[in-house]
Scaffold this motif. Structure first.
Motif, PDB file in Angstrom:
ATOM      1  N   ALA A 135     -35.049   5.733 -10.004  1.00 25.40           N
ATOM      2  CA  ALA A 135     -35.047   5.292 -11.402  1.00 25.40           C
ATOM      3  C   ALA A 135     -36.070   6.077 -12.211  1.00 25.40           C
ATOM      4  CB  ALA A 135     -35.364   3.802 -11.473  1.00 25.40           C
ATOM      5  N   LYS A 140     -37.277   2.063 -15.231  1.00 26.03           N
ATOM      6  CA  LYS A 140     -37.196   1.125 -14.109  1.00 26.03           C
ATOM      7  C   LYS A 140     -36.552  -0.205 -14.472  1.00 26.03           C
ATOM      8  CE  LYS A 140     -39.832   4.011 -11.727  1.00 26.03           C
ATOM      9  NZ  LYS A 140     -39.310   4.796 -10.593  1.00 26.03           N
ATOM     10  N   TYR A 141     -35.765  -0.686 -13.547  1.00 30.13           N
ATOM     11  CA  TYR A 141     -35.246  -2.065 -13.565  1.00 30.13           C
ATOM     12  C   TYR A 141     -36.299  -2.922 -12.872  1.00 30.13           C
ATOM     13  CZ  TYR A 141     -32.658  -5.520 -10.602  1.00 30.13           C
ATOM     14  OH  TYR A 141     -32.254  -6.628  -9.897  1.00 30.13           O
ATOM     15  N   TRP A 142     -36.914  -3.816 -13.598  1.00 33.46           N
ATOM     16  CA  TRP A 142     -37.940  -4.672 -12.983  1.00 33.46           C
ATOM     17  C   TRP A 142     -37.953  -5.976 -13.763  1.00 33.46           C
ATOM     18  CZ3 TRP A 142     -39.269  -4.159  -8.321  1.00 33.46           C
ATOM     19  CH2 TRP A 142     -40.441  -4.700  -7.815  1.00 33.46           C
ATOM     20  N   LYS A 182     -35.191  -9.679 -13.565  1.00 31.04           N
ATOM     21  CA  LYS A 182     -33.753  -9.977 -13.592  1.00 31.04           C
ATOM     22  C   LYS A 182     -33.549 -11.462 -13.802  1.00 31.04           C
ATOM     23  CE  LYS A 182     -33.553 -10.339  -8.522  1.00 31.04           C
ATOM     24  NZ  LYS A 182     -32.893  -9.885  -7.303  1.00 31.04           N
ATOM     25  N   GLN A 242     -28.223 -11.461 -10.648  1.00 28.66           N
ATOM     26  CA  GLN A 242     -28.694 -10.068 -10.603  1.00 28.66           C
ATOM     27  C   GLN A 242     -28.368  -9.304 -11.893  1.00 28.66           C
ATOM     28  OE1 GLN A 242     -30.560  -9.232  -7.482  1.00 28.66           O
ATOM     29  NE2 GLN A 242     -28.712  -8.554  -6.439  1.00 28.66           N
ATOM     30  N   SER A 293     -31.812  -0.282  -0.106  1.00 25.99           N
ATOM     31  CA  SER A 293     -30.824  -1.286  -0.470  1.00 25.99           C
ATOM     32  C   SER A 293     -29.823  -0.685  -1.458  1.00 25.99           C
ATOM     33  CB  SER A 293     -31.483  -2.539  -1.054  1.00 25.99           C
ATOM     34  OG  SER A 293     -32.126  -2.237  -2.259  1.00 25.99           O
ATOM     35  N   SER A 350     -27.419  -5.561  -4.717  1.00 27.59           N
ATOM     36  CA  SER A 350     -28.770  -5.134  -5.089  1.00 27.59           C
ATOM     37  C   SER A 350     -28.649  -4.418  -6.432  1.00 27.59           C
ATOM     38  CB  SER A 350     -29.329  -4.184  -4.031  1.00 27.59           C
ATOM     39  OG  SER A 350     -30.612  -3.732  -4.427  1.00 27.59           O
ATOM     40  N   GLY A 351     -29.443  -4.849  -7.407  1.00 27.72           N
ATOM     41  CA  GLY A 351     -29.281  -4.326  -8.767  1.00 27.72           C
ATOM     42  C   GLY A 351     -29.226  -2.806  -8.828  1.00 27.72           C
ATOM     43  N   SER A 352     -30.190  -2.160  -8.202  1.00 33.01           N
ATOM     44  CA  SER A 352     -30.265  -0.698  -8.311  1.00 33.01           C
ATOM     45  C   SER A 352     -29.048  -0.020  -7.665  1.00 33.01           C
ATOM     46  CB  SER A 352     -31.558  -0.179  -7.694  1.00 33.01           C
ATOM     47  OG  SER A 352     -31.681  -0.638  -6.371  1.00 33.01           O
ATOM     48  N   ARG A 389     -26.194   1.687  -9.695  1.00 32.62           N
ATOM     49  CA  ARG A 389     -26.313   3.040 -10.265  1.00 32.62           C
ATOM     50  C   ARG A 389     -25.926   4.132  -9.285  1.00 32.62           C
ATOM     51  NH1 ARG A 389     -32.080   1.234 -11.887  1.00 32.62           N
ATOM     52  NH2 ARG A 389     -32.385   2.317  -9.922  1.00 32.62           N
ATOM     53  N   SER A 424     -38.490  -6.291  -3.332  1.00 31.73           N
ATOM     54  CA  SER A 424     -38.071  -6.197  -4.729  1.00 31.73           C
ATOM     55  C   SER A 424     -37.847  -7.592  -5.296  1.00 31.73           C
ATOM     56  CB  SER A 424     -36.777  -5.406  -4.854  1.00 31.73           C
ATOM     57  OG  SER A 424     -36.952  -4.134  -4.345  1.00 31.73           O
ATOM     58  N   HIS A 430     -39.456  -8.784  -8.702  1.00 36.04           N
ATOM     59  CA  HIS A 430     -38.701  -9.188  -9.894  1.00 36.04           C
ATOM     60  C   HIS A 430     -39.140 -10.589 -10.335  1.00 36.04           C
ATOM     61  CE1 HIS A 430     -35.874  -5.846 -10.082  1.00 36.04           C
ATOM     62  NE2 HIS A 430     -35.701  -5.942  -8.782  1.00 36.04           N
ATOM     63  N   ASP A 479     -41.518   4.325  -6.785  1.00 33.82           N
ATOM     64  CA  ASP A 479     -40.781   3.071  -6.689  1.00 33.82           C
ATOM     65  C   ASP A 479     -41.796   1.989  -6.358  1.00 33.82           C
ATOM     66  OD1 ASP A 479     -38.184   3.153  -7.473  1.00 33.82           O
ATOM     67  OD2 ASP A 479     -37.428   3.967  -5.600  1.00 33.82           O
TER      68      ASP A 479
HETATM   69  C1  DP6 Z   1     -38.611  -0.522  -8.441  1.00 33.22           C
HETATM   70  O1  DP6 Z   1     -32.510  -3.092  -6.878  1.00 33.22           O
HETATM   71  O2  DP6 Z   1     -34.182  -3.253  -5.017  1.00 33.22           O
HETATM   72  O3  DP6 Z   1     -36.679   0.420  -7.431  1.00 33.22           O
HETATM   73  O4  DP6 Z   1     -31.754  -6.326  -7.369  1.00 33.22           O
HETATM   74  O5  DP6 Z   1     -33.501  -7.572  -6.089  1.00 33.22           O
HETATM   75  O6  DP6 Z   1     -32.058  -5.907  -4.909  1.00 33.22           O
HETATM   76  P1  DP6 Z   1     -32.719  -6.312  -6.212  1.00 33.22           P
HETATM   77  O7  DP6 Z   1     -33.818  -5.214  -6.538  1.00 33.22           O
HETATM   78  P2  DP6 Z   1     -33.785  -3.647  -6.393  1.00 33.22           P
HETATM   79  O8  DP6 Z   1     -34.962  -3.259  -7.402  1.00 33.22           O
HETATM   80  C2  DP6 Z   1     -35.274  -1.913  -7.608  1.00 33.22           C
HETATM   81  C3  DP6 Z   1     -36.546  -1.819  -8.306  1.00 33.22           C
HETATM   82  C4  DP6 Z   1     -37.097  -0.422  -8.472  1.00 33.22           C
HETATM   83  C5  DP6 Z   1     -36.716   0.142  -9.820  1.00 33.22           C
HETATM   84  C6  DP6 Z   1     -35.294   0.629  -9.972  1.00 33.22           C
HETATM   85  O9  DP6 Z   1     -34.701   1.128  -9.007  1.00 33.22           O
HETATM   86  O10 DP6 Z   1     -34.814   0.572 -11.113  1.00 33.22           O
END
Ligand code: DP6
Length: 346
Positions: free
Chosen positions: A14, A17-19, A21, A25, A108, A149-151, A154, A207, A211, A299
């Motif tokens: 990323a 970042k997705y952080w 939720k 998800q 993941s 898993s959110g990431s 992508r 993660s 989150h 990460d």
């Molecule tokens: C820091 O996708 O592993 O890598 O949805 O709970 O499975 P869950 O979380 P995850 O979170 C990734 C967080 C990160 C930032 C990102 O990849 O955007």
């Protein structure tokens, strides 16, 4: 009858970042990532209709891994409306990664992406609807991967992807990722990611816990709005060549913010190691001295991803060998680059 599918799915890194939720998800802010090439999961899935003893079995690198099964069972429960056959089948999963499990390289993401692709292909075999790889099929794969898993949402797309609603794209959605490779200037389609393995041990914060931590932070809303802005700025920068230094500034701000957030909760986590910080300082002085736009991202772990245009690869790798390998656990690093997305295996 046994149905089989086999896919290779890449990890992703990323940039925004997705952080944070909510719900099933769904992301609190949009994120943008490069799809990687060398870090991937190969997975075979076999599905047999056995109504008396349905279940899941997982092999990882050829060895039984019962510890992975609860997460997969939970995932199957969440998607069983979509794939009703999961309720009365035995699902056997066999996978391997090209990179260390749990080292902050999103395992993941690649694993859940591979699993979503396998399940969707098998669903096509069972239902007779086989639109393998058309746009709707890939969107569905991304949506299913997201629930795992959110990431992972992508990792479905080559080069780069955006997950989460943003004014940067009309088609963006919180439910699935969209491809963002075609929008990029050539330089970004050929970026390198040299991953310095500061530690290959398991992450000290999952993660999921990370989150959840966001819900307790007074800065959470400001962070989400800043991530939204960063994504728009980065999309603009990456449409054209010439501002790789601007790219570096935003990508590094995102990485440091992620870690700052984790340090700020009621139960703080420090996920950087002393070597992580030493590498960051080296990146800054190397960039200042050479003008080469190499930057870092992180990460939720101590390993450092060095991002830079391919044309600088000889110079950067010389510097990595001379000055950075000493910070890596057993001198390990992975030479990765922007990649072409998942691949169906024979
Ligand atoms: C820091 O996708 O592993 O890598 O949805 O709970 O499975 P869950 O979380 P995850 O979170 C990734 C967080 C990160 C930032 C990102 O990849 O955007």
């Amino acid at each position: 009858m046994i149905h089989n599918a086999s896919w290779r799915a890449p990890s992703n890194i990323a940039l925004v970042k997705y952080w944070g939720k909510y719900g099933l998800q769904l992301p609190r802010n949009p994120s943008l990532s490069f799809t990687l090439s060398a870090c991937y999961t190969d997975m075979q899935v076999a599905v047999e209709h056995i109504p008396v003893t349905p279940g899941v079995s997982v092999l990882y690198e050829g060895q039984p891994r019962p510890s992975f099964e609860p997460k997969i069972r939970l995932f199957f429960n969440l998607i069983s409306d979509r794939f009703p056959w999961l309720k009365d089948s035995m699902v056997s999963i066999n996978s391997r990664n090209t990179f260390p499990h749990g080292a902050g390289i999103a395992s993941s993401a690649s694993a859940m992406c591979a699993l979503a692709l396998c399940l969707l292909e098998i669903d096509g075999q069972i239902s007779g609807h086989k639109n393998l790889l058309d746009d709707d099929w890939l969107r569905a794969a991304s949506e299913i991967a997201r629930i795992g898993s959110g990431s992972a949402s992508r990792s479905v797309f080559p080069i780069a992807a955006i997950w989460g609603e943003t004014v940067a794209s009309d088609n963006s959605s919180d439910a699935y990722a969209i491809p963002w490779g075609p929008q990029l200037a050539e330089v970004y389609k050929d970026y390198r990611d040299t991953i310095l393995i500061v530690s290959a041990s398991e992450k000290s914060v999952s993660s999921t816990a990370g989150h959840r931590l966001m819900e307790q932070l007074p800065y959470a809303d400001i962070r989400y709005s800043q991530a939204r802005d960063h994504l728009i700025q980065l999309c603009r920068i990456m449409e054209k060549e010439g501002d790789e230094m601007g790219f570096a500034a935003i990508v590094e701000a995102e990485a440091l913010q992620l870690h700052a957030l984790m340090m700020s909760g009621p139960q703080p986590f420090i996920l950087m190691e002393p070597a992580t910080l030493a590498i960051i300082r080296k990146v800054w002085s190397y960039r200042r001295e050479t003008g080469i736009p190499v930057c870092f991202t992180l990460d939720a772990g101590p390993n450092v991803h060095l991002l830079y245009p391919s044309r600088h690869q000889p110079a950067v790798m010389g510097w990595v060998q001379d000055e950075l390998v000493g910070y890596c656990s057993e001198g390990r690093f992975i030479e990765d680059r922007v990649g072409s997305g998942p691949e169906k295996l024979a």
